[in-house]
Design a protein around this motif. Structure first.
Motif, PDB file in Angstrom:
ATOM      1  N   ILE A  15       4.569   2.635  -1.749  1.00 13.67           N
ATOM      2  CA  ILE A  15       3.306   2.134  -0.890  1.00 13.67           C
ATOM      3  C   ILE A  15       1.850   2.471  -1.992  1.00 13.67           C
ATOM      4  CG2 ILE A  15       2.140   3.596   1.070  1.00 13.67           C
ATOM      5  CD1 ILE A  15       4.568   5.075   2.178  1.00 13.67           C
ATOM      6  N   VAL A  16       1.454   1.588  -2.048  1.00 14.35           N
ATOM      7  CA  VAL A  16       0.228   1.175  -3.056  1.00 14.35           C
ATOM      8  C   VAL A  16      -1.218   1.236  -1.547  1.00 14.35           C
ATOM      9  CG1 VAL A  16       1.118   0.413  -4.595  1.00 14.35           C
ATOM     10  CG2 VAL A  16      -0.113  -1.311  -2.872  1.00 14.35           C
ATOM     11  N   THR A  17      -2.036   2.034  -2.422  1.00 12.07           N
ATOM     12  CA  THR A  17      -3.392   2.587  -1.544  1.00 12.07           C
ATOM     13  C   THR A  17      -4.927   1.525  -2.407  1.00 12.07           C
ATOM     14  OG1 THR A  17      -3.487   3.980  -3.561  1.00 12.07           O
ATOM     15  CG2 THR A  17      -3.046   4.664  -0.897  1.00 12.07           C
ATOM     16  N   SER A  18      -4.297   1.007  -3.351  1.00 13.87           N
ATOM     17  CA  SER A  18      -4.973  -0.293  -4.154  1.00 13.87           C
ATOM     18  C   SER A  18      -4.617  -2.073  -4.139  1.00 13.87           C
ATOM     19  CB  SER A  18      -5.931   0.234  -5.284  1.00 13.87           C
ATOM     20  OG  SER A  18      -6.734  -0.658  -5.965  1.00 13.87           O
ATOM     21  N   THR A  19      -5.240  -2.936  -3.666  1.00 13.47           N
ATOM     22  CA  THR A  19      -4.974  -4.130  -4.190  1.00 13.47           C
ATOM     23  C   THR A  19      -4.532  -3.964  -5.453  1.00 13.47           C
ATOM     24  OG1 THR A  19      -7.106  -4.962  -4.360  1.00 13.47           O
ATOM     25  CG2 THR A  19      -6.219  -5.069  -1.841  1.00 13.47           C
ATOM     26  N   THR A  20      -4.896  -3.526  -6.510  1.00 11.67           N
ATOM     27  CA  THR A  20      -5.495  -3.320  -8.171  1.00 11.67           C
ATOM     28  C   THR A  20      -4.129  -3.045  -8.518  1.00 11.67           C
ATOM     29  OG1 THR A  20      -5.779  -1.117  -8.391  1.00 11.67           O
ATOM     30  CG2 THR A  20      -7.675  -2.680  -8.458  1.00 11.67           C
ATOM     31  N   HIS A  21      -2.901  -2.496  -7.052  1.00  8.97           N
ATOM     32  CA  HIS A  21      -1.600  -2.577  -7.683  1.00  8.97           C
ATOM     33  C   HIS A  21      -0.799  -3.316  -7.467  1.00  8.97           C
ATOM     34  CE1 HIS A  21      -2.852   1.772  -6.993  1.00  8.97           C
ATOM     35  NE2 HIS A  21      -2.985   1.541  -8.017  1.00  8.97           N
ATOM     36  N   ILE A  22      -1.582  -4.311  -6.945  1.00  9.90           N
ATOM     37  CA  ILE A  22      -0.626  -5.939  -6.397  1.00  9.90           C
ATOM     38  C   ILE A  22      -0.234  -6.410  -7.696  1.00  9.90           C
ATOM     39  CG2 ILE A  22      -0.251  -7.710  -4.475  1.00  9.90           C
ATOM     40  CD1 ILE A  22      -1.368  -5.828  -2.860  1.00  9.90           C
ATOM     41  N   PRO A  23      -1.292  -6.830  -8.361  1.00 14.71           N
ATOM     42  CA  PRO A  23      -0.050  -7.936  -9.633  1.00 14.71           C
ATOM     43  C   PRO A  23       0.914  -6.984 -10.705  1.00 14.71           C
ATOM     44  CG  PRO A  23      -2.726  -7.761  -9.411  1.00 14.71           C
ATOM     45  CD  PRO A  23      -2.280  -6.666  -8.492  1.00 14.71           C
ATOM     46  N   SER A  24       0.550  -5.685 -10.155  1.00 10.87           N
ATOM     47  CA  SER A  24       2.087  -5.126 -11.483  1.00 10.87           C
ATOM     48  C   SER A  24       3.332  -5.546 -10.776  1.00 10.87           C
ATOM     49  CB  SER A  24       1.339  -3.807 -11.543  1.00 10.87           C
ATOM     50  OG  SER A  24       0.080  -3.569 -12.483  1.00 10.87           O
ATOM     51  N   LEU A  25       2.770  -4.905  -9.346  1.00 12.33           N
ATOM     52  CA  LEU A  25       5.003  -5.045  -9.135  1.00 12.33           C
ATOM     53  C   LEU A  25       4.562  -6.274  -8.967  1.00 12.33           C
ATOM     54  CD1 LEU A  25       3.647  -3.158  -6.005  1.00 12.33           C
ATOM     55  CD2 LEU A  25       4.732  -2.397  -7.743  1.00 12.33           C
ATOM     56  N   GLU A  26       4.112  -7.870  -8.895  1.00  5.60           N
ATOM     57  CA  GLU A  26       4.117  -9.292  -8.766  1.00  5.60           C
ATOM     58  C   GLU A  26       4.988  -9.635 -10.735  1.00  5.60           C
ATOM     59  OE1 GLU A  26       1.013 -11.030  -7.530  1.00  5.60           O
ATOM     60  OE2 GLU A  26       1.727 -11.559  -5.696  1.00  5.60           O
ATOM     61  N   MET A  27       4.141  -8.233 -11.285  1.00  2.92           N
ATOM     62  CA  MET A  27       3.964  -9.031 -12.796  1.00  2.92           C
ATOM     63  C   MET A  27       6.131  -8.090 -12.549  1.00  2.92           C
ATOM     64  SD  MET A  27       2.161  -7.476 -16.128  1.00  2.92           S
ATOM     65  CE  MET A  27       3.546  -5.740 -15.666  1.00  2.92           C
ATOM     66  N   LEU A  28       6.179  -7.062 -12.152  1.00  2.51           N
ATOM     67  CA  LEU A  28       7.673  -6.801 -12.513  1.00  2.51           C
ATOM     68  C   LEU A  28       8.374  -7.040 -11.593  1.00  2.51           C
ATOM     69  CD1 LEU A  28       6.166  -2.974 -12.776  1.00  2.51           C
ATOM     70  CD2 LEU A  28       7.359  -4.557 -14.761  1.00  2.51           C
ATOM     71  N   GLY A  29       7.534  -8.465 -10.967  1.00  2.00           N
ATOM     72  CA  GLY A  29       8.705  -9.388 -10.038  1.00  2.00           C
ATOM     73  C   GLY A  29       9.590  -8.347  -9.140  1.00  2.00           C
ATOM     74  N   VAL A  30       8.980  -7.254  -8.607  1.00  2.00           N
ATOM     75  CA  VAL A  30       9.446  -6.115  -7.185  1.00  2.00           C
ATOM     76  C   VAL A  30       8.265  -6.226  -6.528  1.00  2.00           C
ATOM     77  CG1 VAL A  30      10.277  -4.920  -9.502  1.00  2.00           C
ATOM     78  CG2 VAL A  30       7.876  -4.571  -8.638  1.00  2.00           C
ATOM     79  N   GLU A  31       7.698  -7.302  -6.497  1.00  2.00           N
ATOM     80  CA  GLU A  31       7.158  -6.963  -4.859  1.00  2.00           C
ATOM     81  C   GLU A  31       7.239  -6.695  -3.420  1.00  2.00           C
ATOM     82  OE1 GLU A  31       7.136 -11.217  -6.116  1.00  2.00           O
ATOM     83  OE2 GLU A  31       6.821  -9.778  -7.143  1.00  2.00           O
ATOM     84  N   ASN A  32       8.510  -7.328  -3.265  1.00  2.00           N
ATOM     85  CA  ASN A  32       9.014  -7.154  -2.106  1.00  2.00           C
ATOM     86  C   ASN A  32       9.588  -5.296  -2.086  1.00  2.00           C
ATOM     87  OD1 ASN A  32       9.437  -9.483  -1.379  1.00  2.00           O
ATOM     88  ND2 ASN A  32      11.455 -10.129  -2.981  1.00  2.00           N
ATOM     89  N   SER A  33       9.197  -4.315  -2.742  1.00  2.00           N
ATOM     90  CA  SER A  33       9.718  -3.364  -2.967  1.00  2.00           C
ATOM     91  C   SER A  33       8.501  -2.417  -1.739  1.00  2.00           C
ATOM     92  CB  SER A  33       9.451  -2.168  -3.941  1.00  2.00           C
ATOM     93  OG  SER A  33       8.820  -2.689  -4.903  1.00  2.00           O
TER      94      SER A  33
END
Length: 50
Positions: A15-33
């Motif tokens: 669970i993230v609370t900021s949109t700034t965390h989303i690019p990091s998840l995408e970069m790691l290829g784990v945005e589906n988590s």
């Protein structure tokens, strides 16, 4: 009382609370988590369709 809480790896749900965390998840290829976010009004990621 434990000083630290262990985190199981790999993280399966996040669970993230900021949109700034989303690019990091995408970069790691784990945005589906990503399972929760306070509001989807400001998410503009092409990959993430919430």
């Amino acid at each position: 009382m434990k000083k630290y809480i262990p985190i199981e790896i790999p993280v399966k749900k996040i669970i993230v609370t900021s949109t700034t965390h989303i690019p990091s998840l995408e970069m790691l290829g784990v945005e589906n988590s990503l399972v929760a976010f306070p509001s989807t009004n400001y998410i503009s990621s092409e990959k993430q369709e919430l």
